[in-house]
Design a protein around this motif. Structure first.
Motif, mmCIF file in Angstrom:
data_model
loop_
_atom_site.group_PDB
_atom_site.id
_atom_site.type_symbol
_atom_site.label_atom_id
_atom_site.label_comp_id
_atom_site.label_asym_id
_atom_site.label_seq_id
_atom_site.Cartn_x
_atom_site.Cartn_y
_atom_site.Cartn_z
ATOM 1 N N ILE A 23 2.113 41.597 -41.875
ATOM 2 C CA ILE A 23 2.948 42.473 -42.718
ATOM 3 C C ILE A 23 2.409 43.910 -42.755
ATOM 4 C CG2 ILE A 23 3.781 42.864 -45.082
ATOM 5 C CD1 ILE A 23 3.931 39.769 -45.324
ATOM 6 N N GLY B 220 -0.629 37.070 -43.281
ATOM 7 C CA GLY B 220 -0.888 38.169 -44.221
ATOM 8 C C GLY B 220 -1.244 39.459 -43.526
ATOM 9 N N LEU C 236 2.886 45.519 -39.254
ATOM 10 C CA LEU C 236 4.273 45.926 -39.034
ATOM 11 C C LEU C 236 4.603 47.181 -39.829
ATOM 12 C CD1 LEU C 236 6.190 42.513 -39.055
ATOM 13 C CD2 LEU C 236 5.810 44.038 -37.102
ATOM 14 N N ALA C 237 4.088 47.260 -41.051
ATOM 15 C CA ALA C 237 4.364 48.432 -41.896
ATOM 16 C C ALA C 237 3.822 49.704 -41.257
ATOM 17 C CB ALA C 237 3.760 48.227 -43.287
#
Length: 190
Positions: A182, A179, A185-186
């Protein structure tokens, strides 16, 4: 065997997680619905339902002769005479007429065509989005408390199951790490 301190901690952790979850259930749903609506505002207006009705003006006067009486005459043909508020010229070839009930009429003076645009609040979405934008000082305080409560709910949720294969230190840690990847990476990719 667990110590008395650990039992007290687990008891209060469950109480915080359960009761904060109950108390903030409604606002969580409201913020989630509003968040989804606002995320897609490029595709639709999450606050208003906008409709347009096109029309043509048969006997249009030159701009310098357009006055309130003429505008009322145009509105009469459209059945909108009673909704008149005021008019102005936003550009050389455009006449805009403001109507009651968040509507307006726009007439292109070159093409003698126009449209009436009507805005109607979307039920629930308008109110939910209003709260999401933090409308007042006391609501900002409530939102800050809510944000803090969400952090407590998240942390207490991690610690609910302390032993066994579904505990945080066994299976749970992999879900936590997945979790976190993500949003990390964004940050770098968006």
């Amino acid at each position: 065997m667990t110590s008395n301190g650990t039992k007290i901690f687990r008891k209060w952790n469950r109480i915080i997680h359960r009761d904060f979850g109950y108390f903030f259930f409604g606002i969580t749903v409201i913020y989630c619905i509003s968040g989804i609506a606002i995320n897609h505002k490029a595709n639709w207006n999450p606050n208003y339902n906008i409709t347009q009705k096109n029309f043509k003006v048969e006997h249009l006067l030159p701009k310098e002769y357009i006055d309130e009486a003429f505008v009322l005459g145009v509105l009469k043909t459209l059945g909108e005479e009673e909704n008149y508020k005021k008019f102005y010229f936003p550009s050389e070839n455009e006449l805009r007429i403001f109507l009651k009930n968040t509507s307006s009429a726009t007439i292109n003076l070159d093409t003698k065509t126009g449209y009436i645009e009507t805005l109607k609040k979307r039920p629930f979405f308008y109110e939910f989005n209003f709260l999401h934008y933090n409308p007042g000082k006391w609501w900002v305080w409530f939102s800050d408390i809510y944000a803090g409560a969400l952090i407590l709910i998240a942390i207490s949720g991690l610690l609910i199951i302390s032993q066994g294969q579904n505990s945080l230190l066994r299976r749970g840690i992999w879900f936590v790490l997945a979790g976190l990847i993500i949003p990390i990476l964004a940050i770098f990719l968006l």
